[in-house]
Design a protein around this motif. Structure first.
Motif, mmCIF file in Angstrom:
data_model
loop_
_atom_site.group_PDB
_atom_site.id
_atom_site.type_symbol
_atom_site.label_atom_id
_atom_site.label_comp_id
_atom_site.label_asym_id
_atom_site.label_seq_id
_atom_site.Cartn_x
_atom_site.Cartn_y
_atom_site.Cartn_z
ATOM 1 N N SER A 112 25.926 43.267 62.764
ATOM 2 C CA SER A 112 24.736 43.199 61.929
ATOM 3 C C SER A 112 24.661 44.433 61.029
ATOM 4 O O SER A 112 24.842 45.561 61.484
ATOM 5 C CB SER A 112 23.497 43.129 62.822
ATOM 6 N N GLY A 113 24.442 44.237 59.737
ATOM 7 C CA GLY A 113 24.347 45.334 58.786
ATOM 8 C C GLY A 113 25.687 45.824 58.259
ATOM 9 O O GLY A 113 25.737 46.674 57.387
ATOM 10 N N GLN A 114 26.767 45.295 58.785
ATOM 11 C CA GLN A 114 28.103 45.698 58.360
ATOM 12 C C GLN A 114 28.541 44.819 57.196
ATOM 13 O O GLN A 114 28.336 43.616 57.199
ATOM 14 C CB GLN A 114 29.058 45.532 59.541
ATOM 15 N N HIS A 115 29.154 45.412 56.189
ATOM 16 C CA HIS A 115 29.598 44.683 55.007
ATOM 17 C C HIS A 115 31.114 44.575 54.995
ATOM 18 O O HIS A 115 31.807 45.416 55.558
ATOM 19 C CB HIS A 115 29.117 45.383 53.737
ATOM 20 N N VAL A 116 31.619 43.556 54.324
ATOM 21 C CA VAL A 116 33.055 43.357 54.177
ATOM 22 C C VAL A 116 33.393 43.488 52.697
ATOM 23 O O VAL A 116 32.749 42.869 51.851
ATOM 24 C CB VAL A 116 33.503 41.974 54.695
ATOM 25 N N PHE A 117 34.389 44.297 52.381
ATOM 26 C CA PHE A 117 34.822 44.513 51.009
ATOM 27 C C PHE A 117 36.270 44.086 50.869
ATOM 28 O O PHE A 117 37.064 44.242 51.797
ATOM 29 C CB PHE A 117 34.702 45.991 50.630
ATOM 30 N N ILE A 118 36.617 43.562 49.714
ATOM 31 C CA ILE A 118 37.996 43.221 49.404
ATOM 32 C C ILE A 118 38.430 44.109 48.242
ATOM 33 O O ILE A 118 37.776 44.157 47.210
ATOM 34 C CB ILE A 118 38.148 41.740 49.025
ATOM 35 N N ALA A 119 39.545 44.818 48.448
ATOM 36 C CA ALA A 119 40.111 45.660 47.395
ATOM 37 C C ALA A 119 41.401 44.993 46.924
ATOM 38 O O ALA A 119 42.290 44.711 47.723
ATOM 39 C CB ALA A 119 40.403 47.063 47.926
ATOM 40 N N LEU A 120 41.486 44.729 45.630
ATOM 41 C CA LEU A 120 42.670 44.112 45.051
ATOM 42 C C LEU A 120 43.548 45.200 44.458
ATOM 43 O O LEU A 120 43.093 45.985 43.626
ATOM 44 C CB LEU A 120 42.273 43.110 43.962
ATOM 45 N N GLY A 121 44.795 45.264 44.900
ATOM 46 C CA GLY A 121 45.750 46.241 44.385
ATOM 47 C C GLY A 121 46.620 45.615 43.314
ATOM 48 O O GLY A 121 47.392 44.714 43.584
ATOM 49 N N THR A 122 46.438 46.088 42.070
ATOM 50 C CA THR A 122 47.208 45.532 40.960
ATOM 51 C C THR A 122 47.571 46.633 39.971
ATOM 52 O O THR A 122 46.714 47.463 39.663
ATOM 53 C CB THR A 122 46.440 44.388 40.265
ATOM 54 N N PRO A 123 48.783 46.747 39.522
ATOM 55 C CA PRO A 123 49.934 45.958 39.936
ATOM 56 C C PRO A 123 50.313 46.270 41.377
ATOM 57 O O PRO A 123 50.066 47.375 41.873
ATOM 58 C CB PRO A 123 51.038 46.350 38.963
ATOM 59 N N TRP A 124 50.940 45.339 42.031
ATOM 60 C CA TRP A 124 51.186 45.452 43.464
ATOM 61 C C TRP A 124 52.047 46.658 43.831
ATOM 62 O O TRP A 124 51.798 47.301 44.850
ATOM 63 C CB TRP A 124 51.786 44.162 44.015
ATOM 64 N N LEU A 125 53.023 46.991 43.019
ATOM 65 C CA LEU A 125 53.897 48.111 43.347
ATOM 66 C C LEU A 125 53.123 49.431 43.323
ATOM 67 O O LEU A 125 53.304 50.287 44.201
ATOM 68 C CB LEU A 125 55.096 48.160 42.398
#
Length: 76
Positions: free
Chosen positions: A6-19
């Motif tokens: 409860s109260g915890q958030h989920v974040f998505i980090a996109l790495g681009t360019p992948w290398l």
């Protein structure tokens, strides 16, 4: 499976360019900032990093902590 408290958030980090993302992931002092992410993480939040590659593989999941915050907010 990732569970969220409860109260915890989920974040998505996109790495681009992948290398560049792999370089930054393996060497935090690298002078590249390939991460795209919205919002600010707090300690205890979850982070899922994804590489922008044809296979779209998840690289890592992490609970937010002081050592990993630079990935979330872009600060070094």
């Amino acid at each position: 499976m990732i569970t969220r408290s409860s109260g915890q958030h989920v974040f998505i980090a996109l790495g681009t360019p992948w290398l560049d993302a792999v370089v930054a992931f393996l060497e935090p002092r690298a002078r590249v900032d390939p991460w795209i992410m919205r919002g600010k993480m707090a300690i205890g939040d979850l982070l899922i990093t994804v590489l922008d590659h044809s296979s779209h593989a998840a690289l890592h999941r992490d609970r937010g902590c002081a050592l990993r915050r630079h990935v979330a907010d872009g600060s070094r």
